[in-house]
Design a protein around this motif. Structure first.
Motif, PDB file in Angstrom:
ATOM      1  N   LEU A  78       0.840  -1.209   0.000  1.00 34.81           N
ATOM      2  CA  LEU A  78       0.000   0.000   0.000  1.00 34.81           C
ATOM      3  C   LEU A  78       0.871   1.254   0.000  1.00 34.81           C
ATOM      4  CD1 LEU A  78      -3.071   0.804   0.224  1.00 34.81           C
ATOM      5  CD2 LEU A  78      -2.613   1.180   2.647  1.00 34.81           C
ATOM      6  N   ALA A  79       1.979   1.197   0.742  1.00 35.83           N
ATOM      7  CA  ALA A  79       2.911   2.327   0.759  1.00 35.83           C
ATOM      8  C   ALA A  79       3.472   2.580  -0.639  1.00 35.83           C
ATOM      9  CB  ALA A  79       4.052   2.056   1.741  1.00 35.83           C
ATOM     10  N   PHE A  80       3.799   1.510  -1.343  1.00 38.87           N
ATOM     11  CA  PHE A  80       4.312   1.651  -2.701  1.00 38.87           C
ATOM     12  C   PHE A  80       3.258   2.279  -3.605  1.00 38.87           C
ATOM     13  CE2 PHE A  80       5.016  -0.162  -7.001  1.00 38.87           C
ATOM     14  CZ  PHE A  80       6.231   0.452  -7.266  1.00 38.87           C
ATOM     15  N   ALA A  81       1.997   1.856  -3.452  1.00 36.49           N
ATOM     16  CA  ALA A  81       0.909   2.451  -4.239  1.00 36.49           C
ATOM     17  C   ALA A  81       0.776   3.935  -3.929  1.00 36.49           C
ATOM     18  CB  ALA A  81      -0.403   1.725  -3.946  1.00 36.49           C
ATOM     19  N   SER A  82       0.935   4.296  -2.654  1.00 38.76           N
ATOM     20  CA  SER A  82       0.890   5.699  -2.260  1.00 38.76           C
ATOM     21  C   SER A  82       2.019   6.485  -2.921  1.00 38.76           C
ATOM     22  CB  SER A  82       1.008   5.802  -0.732  1.00 38.76           C
ATOM     23  OG  SER A  82       1.179   7.132  -0.314  1.00 38.76           O
ATOM     24  N   GLY A 139       1.270   7.123  -6.487  1.00 42.04           N
ATOM     25  CA  GLY A 139       0.331   8.233  -6.630  1.00 42.04           C
ATOM     26  C   GLY A 139       1.047   9.567  -6.596  1.00 42.04           C
ATOM     27  N   ASP A 140       2.017   9.685  -5.702  1.00 42.24           N
ATOM     28  CA  ASP A 140       2.818  10.901  -5.598  1.00 42.24           C
ATOM     29  C   ASP A 140       3.642  11.119  -6.869  1.00 42.24           C
ATOM     30  OD1 ASP A 140       4.131  13.117  -4.086  1.00 42.24           O
ATOM     31  OD2 ASP A 140       5.879  11.820  -4.290  1.00 42.24           O
ATOM     32  N   ILE A 141       4.242  10.057  -7.385  1.00 47.52           N
ATOM     33  CA  ILE A 141       5.055  10.165  -8.594  1.00 47.52           C
ATOM     34  C   ILE A 141       4.192  10.497  -9.809  1.00 47.52           C
ATOM     35  CG2 ILE A 141       6.365   8.764 -10.251  1.00 47.52           C
ATOM     36  CD1 ILE A 141       7.823   7.529  -7.912  1.00 47.52           C
ATOM     37  N   ASP A 173      -2.232  13.249  -3.204  1.00 47.76           N
ATOM     38  CA  ASP A 173      -1.841  12.371  -4.310  1.00 47.76           C
ATOM     39  C   ASP A 173      -1.502  10.966  -3.820  1.00 47.76           C
ATOM     40  OD1 ASP A 173       0.447  13.181  -3.020  1.00 47.76           O
ATOM     41  OD2 ASP A 173       1.405  14.063  -4.792  1.00 47.76           O
ATOM     42  N   GLY A 174      -0.806  10.883  -2.681  1.00 44.39           N
ATOM     43  CA  GLY A 174      -0.476   9.574  -2.127  1.00 44.39           C
ATOM     44  C   GLY A 174      -1.706   8.805  -1.677  1.00 44.39           C
ATOM     45  N   ILE A 193      -6.950   3.842  -4.666  1.00 38.93           N
ATOM     46  CA  ILE A 193      -7.205   3.111  -5.906  1.00 38.93           C
ATOM     47  C   ILE A 193      -6.688   1.680  -5.795  1.00 38.93           C
ATOM     48  CG2 ILE A 193      -6.598   2.980  -8.360  1.00 38.93           C
ATOM     49  CD1 ILE A 193      -6.610   6.052  -8.370  1.00 38.93           C
ATOM     50  N   PHE A 194      -5.519   1.523  -5.178  1.00 37.57           N
ATOM     51  CA  PHE A 194      -4.974   0.177  -4.969  1.00 37.57           C
ATOM     52  C   PHE A 194      -5.922  -0.658  -4.112  1.00 37.57           C
ATOM     53  CE2 PHE A 194      -2.659  -2.587  -1.966  1.00 37.57           C
ATOM     54  CZ  PHE A 194      -2.138  -3.516  -2.862  1.00 37.57           C
ATOM     55  N   LEU A 195      -6.409  -0.084  -3.011  1.00 35.17           N
ATOM     56  CA  LEU A 195      -7.313  -0.810  -2.124  1.00 35.17           C
ATOM     57  C   LEU A 195      -8.617  -1.148  -2.840  1.00 35.17           C
ATOM     58  CD1 LEU A 195      -6.951  -1.721   0.790  1.00 35.17           C
ATOM     59  CD2 LEU A 195      -8.256   0.263   1.524  1.00 35.17           C
TER      60      LEU A 195
END
Length: 260
Positions: free
Chosen positions: A199-203, A206-208, A237-238, A244-246
């Protein structure tokens, strides 16, 4: 204080205010959380349209459409109502003089995230949402401090020049620790630890993604809504990436209710 820490104070203040508002809304649930989700979603669509078209009137119209559509969608329980998620992206795409595919994809992601967060709160309770928000905040904070203190190779310099591998990995570790913490007072399984890291990676993605959008549009911030610190899109953004991942995970697996 060293120049590399100059943005610490505004980040802390803005983050603290948003966390307090978010926690209060999640705790209250119901119409209060819905209103916050509608407001934030509408503002981010406005910011997206403003970045692309650089004109205020059409952007404000899209924000109004977004707020109306999302409010109506949240009041519906029929499956067909989900088609309303496409209405603001489609209308906005027709209004954009350029970057139409870009607008459509980002607007649809924003709409889906706003609807998904409210749906998760309603169906699975506030604990999942608290976990989501805390993972995103810890990922950002751990990444910020590790990136400034350790530095090292850049994660994706062409898109996000400030993001380092040390900060990225620190975000994963911090998120995994959040997952481990939630195991101590919920009935969630141990998979929550690695899921928190993903989930952290998905966040971070989102930032990128938002950083790439701003570079493509040639702007520093999504708006000037938060004095000296950009717009809501810059701050959420994160959370968008994580939400969206969840949402995608919930489409393929059964999400258990987590009880405290």
């Amino acid at each position: 204080m060293s120049g590399k820490w100059d943005d610490l104070a505004p980040r802390v203040i803005a983050g603290a205010v948003m966390v307090v508002v978010g926690v209060a809304a999640i705790r209250a649930g119901g119409i209060w959380f819905q209103m916050l989700a509608v407001f934030v979603t509408a503002v981010m669509v406005w910011e997206l349209a403003s970045m692309i078209k650089r004109e205020g009137d059409s952007a404000m119209l899209l924000a109004a459409i977004t707020a109306s559509v999302l409010s109506g969608l949240l009041a519906q329980e029929a499956d067909w109502a989900l088609l309303l998620l496409f209405l603001p992206p489609v209308v906005g795409t027709a209004m954009m003089p350029r970057e139409r595919v870009t607008f459509f994809l980002f607007a649809l992601g924003i709409m889906a995230a706003g609807w998904g967060l409210v749906t998760f709160r309603a169906e699975y309770g506030g604990t999942w949402l608290f976990w989501l928000v805390i993972v995103v905040v810890v990922t950002d904070v751990a990444g910020y401090f590790a990136g400034r203190m350790i530095g090292g190779p850049k994660f994706w310099p062409k898109v996000s020049p400030k993001k380092t591998w040390s900060g990225t990995v620190a975000g994963w570790i911090g998120a995994a620790c959040v997952g481990a913490l939630f195991l101590t007072f919920t009935n969630a399984g141990r998979d929550l630890i690695w899921i928190s890291a993903v989930l952290a990676f998905a966040s971070q993605m989102g930032d990128i993604a938002e950083s790439a959008l701003k570079r493509r549009m040639g702007v520093k911030d999504s708006s000037a809504l938060i004095p000296g610190h950009g717009g809501l899109f810059d701050r959420f953004d994160g959370l968008l990436g994580a939400a969206i991942f969840l949402l995608l995970v919930a489409m393929v697996v059964d999400v258990p209710e987590v009880r405290i």
